[in-house]
Enzyme design. Structure first.
Site, PDB file in Angstrom:
ATOM      1  N   LYS A 155      46.468  38.528  44.896  1.00 54.40           N
ATOM      2  CA  LYS A 155      45.342  37.609  45.383  1.00 54.40           C
ATOM      3  C   LYS A 155      45.869  36.105  45.033  1.00 54.40           C
ATOM      4  O   LYS A 155      46.552  35.794  44.076  1.00 54.40           O
ATOM      5  CB  LYS A 155      43.975  37.902  44.470  1.00 54.40           C
ATOM      6  CG  LYS A 155      43.545  39.267  45.258  1.00 54.40           C
ATOM      7  CD  LYS A 155      42.231  39.199  44.669  1.00 54.40           C
ATOM      8  CE  LYS A 155      41.382  40.597  44.721  1.00 54.40           C
ATOM      9  NZ  LYS A 155      40.042  40.609  44.169  1.00 54.40           N
ATOM     10  N   VAL A 160      47.956  42.059  41.636  1.00 52.49           N
ATOM     11  CA  VAL A 160      47.873  40.883  40.907  1.00 52.49           C
ATOM     12  C   VAL A 160      46.682  40.145  41.097  1.00 52.49           C
ATOM     13  O   VAL A 160      46.771  39.866  42.177  1.00 52.49           O
ATOM     14  CB  VAL A 160      49.338  39.820  40.792  1.00 52.49           C
ATOM     15  CG1 VAL A 160      49.068  38.871  39.846  1.00 52.49           C
ATOM     16  CG2 VAL A 160      50.402  40.856  40.058  1.00 52.49           C
ATOM     17  N   ASP A 161      45.864  40.035  40.275  1.00 50.24           N
ATOM     18  CA  ASP A 161      44.483  39.446  40.522  1.00 50.24           C
ATOM     19  C   ASP A 161      44.472  38.294  39.822  1.00 50.24           C
ATOM     20  O   ASP A 161      44.924  37.045  40.273  1.00 50.24           O
ATOM     21  CB  ASP A 161      43.384  40.244  40.179  1.00 50.24           C
ATOM     22  CG  ASP A 161      42.034  39.940  40.542  1.00 50.24           C
ATOM     23  OD1 ASP A 161      41.753  38.661  41.187  1.00 50.24           O
ATOM     24  OD2 ASP A 161      41.141  40.642  40.632  1.00 50.24           O
ATOM     25  N   SER A 162      44.077  38.117  38.637  1.00 50.79           N
ATOM     26  CA  SER A 162      44.050  36.851  37.864  1.00 50.79           C
ATOM     27  C   SER A 162      45.546  36.725  37.332  1.00 50.79           C
ATOM     28  O   SER A 162      45.851  35.421  36.953  1.00 50.79           O
ATOM     29  CB  SER A 162      43.212  37.086  36.614  1.00 50.79           C
ATOM     30  OG  SER A 162      43.654  37.985  35.692  1.00 50.79           O
ATOM     31  N   GLY A 163      46.295  37.800  37.076  1.00 48.85           N
ATOM     32  CA  GLY A 163      47.583  37.530  36.778  1.00 48.85           C
ATOM     33  C   GLY A 163      47.695  38.045  35.280  1.00 48.85           C
ATOM     34  O   GLY A 163      48.730  37.915  34.744  1.00 48.85           O
ATOM     35  N   ASP A 222      40.302  51.159  42.524  1.00 52.12           N
ATOM     36  CA  ASP A 222      39.164  51.510  42.450  1.00 52.12           C
ATOM     37  C   ASP A 222      38.025  50.520  42.352  1.00 52.12           C
ATOM     38  O   ASP A 222      38.281  49.365  41.984  1.00 52.12           O
ATOM     39  CB  ASP A 222      39.165  52.462  41.440  1.00 52.12           C
ATOM     40  CG  ASP A 222      39.090  51.623  40.108  1.00 52.12           C
ATOM     41  OD1 ASP A 222      39.780  50.683  39.766  1.00 52.12           O
ATOM     42  OD2 ASP A 222      38.135  52.068  39.366  1.00 52.12           O
TER      43      ASP A 222
HETATM   44  C1  PRP Z   1      43.811  46.709  37.817  1.00 53.27           C
HETATM   45  C2  PRP Z   1      44.945  46.604  38.594  1.00 53.27           C
HETATM   46  C3  PRP Z   1      46.045  45.799  37.406  1.00 53.27           C
HETATM   47  C4  PRP Z   1      44.930  44.692  36.996  1.00 53.27           C
HETATM   48  C5  PRP Z   1      45.180  43.330  37.744  1.00 53.27           C
HETATM   49  O1  PRP Z   1      43.800  47.405  36.841  1.00 53.27           O
HETATM   50  O2  PRP Z   1      45.679  47.906  38.494  1.00 53.27           O
HETATM   51  O3  PRP Z   1      46.447  46.402  36.431  1.00 53.27           O
HETATM   52  O4  PRP Z   1      43.757  45.107  37.315  1.00 53.27           O
HETATM   53  O5  PRP Z   1      44.085  42.298  37.265  1.00 53.27           O
HETATM   54  P1  PRP Z   1      44.636  40.987  36.711  1.00 53.27           P
HETATM   55  O6  PRP Z   1      45.920  40.501  37.439  1.00 53.27           O
HETATM   56  O7  PRP Z   1      43.334  40.145  36.708  1.00 53.27           O
HETATM   57  O8  PRP Z   1      44.974  41.157  35.351  1.00 53.27           O
HETATM   58  P2  PRP Z   1      42.091  47.718  36.233  1.00 53.27           P
HETATM   59  O9  PRP Z   1      41.987  47.040  34.703  1.00 53.27           O
HETATM   60  O10 PRP Z   1      41.118  47.623  37.039  1.00 53.27           O
HETATM   61  O11 PRP Z   1      42.540  49.251  35.763  1.00 53.27           O
HETATM   62  P3  PRP Z   1      42.753  50.565  36.641  1.00 53.27           P
HETATM   63  O12 PRP Z   1      44.289  50.239  37.115  1.00 53.27           O
HETATM   64  O13 PRP Z   1      43.017  51.489  35.581  1.00 53.27           O
HETATM   65  O14 PRP Z   1      41.767  50.630  37.490  1.00 53.27           O
END
Ligand code: PRP
Length: 181
Positions: free
Chosen positions: A133, A104-107, A160
């Protein structure tokens, strides 16, 4: 550290620590759902496939594995519109559902999925992520969390950078020089 790929600054979460926490999360989920019937696990592709594969092998309760894939536009923007690329194979009404994310980055991804799956009337809906994060308040709960990590670019264990480093057994910080090139 010897053998660390030149793209990587340091190992943030070693393999042994990840595996120990995956077991703890699986144990907690197994306890929480012990008397509820099968749990419907929704892995968010692509990142969550490694975490989910390890998690389910430690579950001691009946469970179903399914996947969703979403795509976001302008992730770094406030809008972060998300669309479904791959949907679940079955309806989830009256199912006990857990969304399984790698990070969970931005969520925005978790929030979108949570609200969308909630509208399908599951018996219950929870969320599980290996790492989170510190990006401010989320509008959805994180019920099962492995680690909080600093706000740095991380790769490995499903995560990745430009399709690289996804299958590392640990989570590592990417050097800033790699993504600012
Ligand atoms: C990544 C990760 C989460 C998302 C989280 O996926 O796997 O699904 O980002 O980010 P957020 O909290 O900011 O929405 P990504 O879009 O990089 O695709 P992938 O998993 O296919 O690499």
């Amino acid at each position: 550290m010897n053998g660390l790929h030149p793209d990587l600054a340091r190992i943030l979460v070693p393999e042994e620590t990840i595996q120990a926490h995956v077991k703890v999360l699986a144990h907690q989920i197994s306890l929480d759902y012990a008397d509820k019937g099968p749990v419907y696990l929704v892995g968010v592709l692509r990142g969550a496939f490694i975490f989910l594969a390890d998690l389910v092998r430690h579950l001691t309760i009946p469970h179903v594995v399914d996947f969703m894939s979403v795509s976001s536009y302008g992730k770094s923007t406030e809008s972060g519109v998300v669309r479904i690329v791959l949907d679940l194979r079955e309806p989830i009404d009256n199912q006990h559902v857990i969304i399984v994310e790698d990070i969970v980055d931005s969520g925005k991804t978790l929030s979108y999925l949570y609200n969308m799956l909630k509208s399908r009337n599951p018996a219950s809906l929870r969320t599980c992520t290996l790492v989170q994060k510190p990006k401010g308040p989320l509008d959805v709960p994180v019920d099962y969390l492995g680690f909080k990590i600093p706000d740095v670019w991380v790769v490995g264990y499903g995560l990745d950078y430009a399709d690289k480093h996804r299958t590392l057994p640990y989570i590592a910080e990417l050097k800033a020089s790699v993504y600012t090139k």
